[in-house]
Structure formats: C-alpha cells, structure tokens
Write a protein that holds these residues in place. Sequence first.
Motif, PDB file in Angstrom:
ATOM      1  N   LEU A   1      -1.165  -2.198   0.448  1.00  0.00           N
ATOM      2  CA  LEU A   1      -1.382  -3.624   0.218  1.00  0.00           C
ATOM      3  C   LEU A   1      -2.827  -4.049   0.441  1.00  0.00           C
ATOM      4  O   LEU A   1      -3.333  -4.935  -0.259  1.00  0.00           O
ATOM      5  CB  LEU A   1      -0.460  -4.441   1.127  1.00  0.00           C
ATOM      6  CG  LEU A   1       1.034  -4.292   0.844  1.00  0.00           C
ATOM      7  CD1 LEU A   1       1.844  -5.066   1.864  1.00  0.00           C
ATOM      8  CD2 LEU A   1       1.383  -4.757  -0.562  1.00  0.00           C
TER       9      LEU A   1
ATOM     10  N   PRO B   1      -6.974  -7.213  -1.830  1.00  0.00           N
ATOM     11  CA  PRO B   1      -5.886  -8.175  -2.017  1.00  0.00           C
ATOM     12  C   PRO B   1      -6.379  -9.528  -2.508  1.00  0.00           C
ATOM     13  O   PRO B   1      -7.486  -9.954  -2.182  1.00  0.00           O
ATOM     14  CB  PRO B   1      -5.291  -8.291  -0.607  1.00  0.00           C
ATOM     15  CG  PRO B   1      -6.464  -8.028   0.296  1.00  0.00           C
ATOM     16  CD  PRO B   1      -7.273  -6.985  -0.396  1.00  0.00           C
TER      17      PRO B   1
ATOM     18  N   PRO C   1      -1.605  -6.370  -4.749  1.00  0.00           N
ATOM     19  CA  PRO C   1      -1.877  -5.364  -3.718  1.00  0.00           C
ATOM     20  C   PRO C   1      -3.115  -4.530  -4.047  1.00  0.00           C
ATOM     21  O   PRO C   1      -3.491  -4.388  -5.216  1.00  0.00           O
ATOM     22  CB  PRO C   1      -0.627  -4.482  -3.750  1.00  0.00           C
ATOM     23  CG  PRO C   1       0.384  -5.206  -4.569  1.00  0.00           C
ATOM     24  CD  PRO C   1      -0.392  -6.078  -5.504  1.00  0.00           C
TER      25      PRO C   1
END
Length: 353
Positions: A87, A299, A329
């Motif tokens: 992520l 992100p 992500p």
Amino acid sequence: MGTDLNKLLSRPIFFERNRVFRNYIGGEGLRALMGDPTGDNSFPEEWIASRVRAINPVYFGERDGVSVPEGTDIFFDDLLRDHPEELLGDRKYDCLVKYLDSAIRLPVQVHPTPDFSKEHFGSPYGKTEAWLVLATRSEDACLYFGFKDKITREELCAAADRSLESRDELTKYITPVKVRPGDVYLIRAGLIHAIGAGCTILEVQEPTDFTIQIENWCGESRVTEAEKYLGLPRETAMSIFDLNKFGEQAVKESKMTPKLLHSADGVKVEWLISYEDTPCFAEKRYTLTGGKAVLGYAPAVWTVVDGAGSVEGEGWSREVKKGDYFFLPRAAEGKFFLTGELVAVECLPSLQD
C-alpha cells in the motif's frame, strides 16, 4: 467468498460509504454529488479512504470515521498496518480527505499546529486543511477567514461567552467571503475560520480530528465544554488562535489560485494546492476531455467531482462517475489510468522525508 487480498492490494481500492456524525446539520448537497438520498441530517460528511477515527460525543460503530474497502469487513487502518509494502512502499499516507455539506453555519473554530498537537495530544500532526468549493445552495453562500480587525485574547473569550445568549456573536469578529464553485482555500493551523450555510466542499487535511470550537451553540445544539476544548484547559485551548491573522491579509493568504501544469491531448492538469503552499499535503485537478491521465504517484486518493469515465489498467477496468473515489496503492503506481469526460482531484500525502 473471502477477500482476494492480492487483487485488493494491487488495484485502485474503492470503499463502502462512510458517513460520519458531526455536531452540525448538512448532507443535502451530497445528493447531487454522490446520489445520496438521505438529505440533511447529522451525518453531513463522507470520509474518504480514511484511517482516522472521528472524535465525537456519540459513536455509531466500532471505529467511526475509518473506511472499509468495498465488499470486505476490513478496516482501512488495519489494512495499512498489515500490508505497508503493497500500500505504501517506503512512503507515508498522512492526509484525510472528505466530502462535506453544510445546511447551517458551522461553529467558529481553529485547529492546532503539529507542535501543539505533539505537546497536548501526543500526535505529530496538527490540522491544516484545504477546501475546494464544489457547489453552493445560494448566491449568498460564504466562508469565513481570519478576524475582521485586531483583537485581544480577552476580547475573543468575552465574545465567546456572549455567544450563549447571542448565537451569532462571533460572526461580528470574523471576515465573511462569498464563494462560488471552483474556489480553493488553504486554512493553515491557527487561523480562525468557519464554513457558512449551503456549501458543498472537498476537503483535504492533516490526518486528525482536532478542532477547538469556542461557540456555545451549533445550530440548535448546545456545545459542551469537552467538545469546545477537547479536554484542554480553556486558556491552553485559546492559545491556538493566531491573533495576527486579521483583515484582508488573512483572506488573501487563504485564497489559492490554480496553477496550470499541463494541457494537451485532452488532459489539463492544475495544482490546486502545491507543496510550495504547505508541506502537509497537495492537490491536483485533472480535467479530461477524452484523454488519459496516468495514475502516476502512490499512495494517493482520487475523487471524481464531475462527469464520468473509467479507471483502467492491468487488464482491469471500472466505470466511475461524479462522487466516486478510490485509493491508489503503491503497488498500483503508474499501472492504471483515468479516461473519459470528467474532472478528478488527486489528493497527495505530505511532502515525503
């Protein structure tokens, strides 16, 4: 059927609806934005790709404010904790994005700096925030920024006390600014401010819910001492206000002018908030007229604020429309793109170390 984590972590992540209780009434403006049929109520905010828990006098779930990826029962803060490589990679995700809509004037308020938060709340983040006005309910819709004139802390406290009997007392001391869709404002920590009635806003901010609101009423609701000062002594809480932010200069410092970055092949890109404006977060606006915008940094949070199109890549696609949003992500960086006839805003975390 269980959640396919490999797919979830490698594609844009969409979420269940995440309406959050607040001490003001609103939400009707989210009908046009998101197709939400509920109208005005006590849940006037949609928290987007949120890992932040709301600070409320009443709670309605296990973790009010924290998002849940679509079709799962996984809280987003848990997902970030358990899968940081996919992520985040070596980056941070330290902003909070919201849609909000006001039916009434919100309480006059202020937010802390990181230094204040570190000392008094044990958090490295304050609450600098930015507003993109998406819609208004009338031509008279306004926002408030800074004091009208120089004021002392004692005068401010006295005005706050008078708000018990005179509910709009504090609006005599702050500067109203009429707004229209497309306006962008940056509200730095320490600046007194308020959202007026009838504004639908996309907000990006530092990832906290720290608000000092000194009025005695919010609409018809009495504001408690705990809500006002977050458990701090009044004198300590009142020290957050920057008394040097007043007059036209306070408004001038808050109003942002979009800066063109690129315009070609059906894609126009503008900075709404850049890292030169604040290190806390950034926003870019993409206006697509048939072109393709690569989702090139993660992100990040993407919100579609007008029009419709699709997000595509890696043999996968999904239609998106006004009001939709998703989290990109790190594992998906550069592998997907937006296309269509739409306006989208990319919300980026703090300037990375």
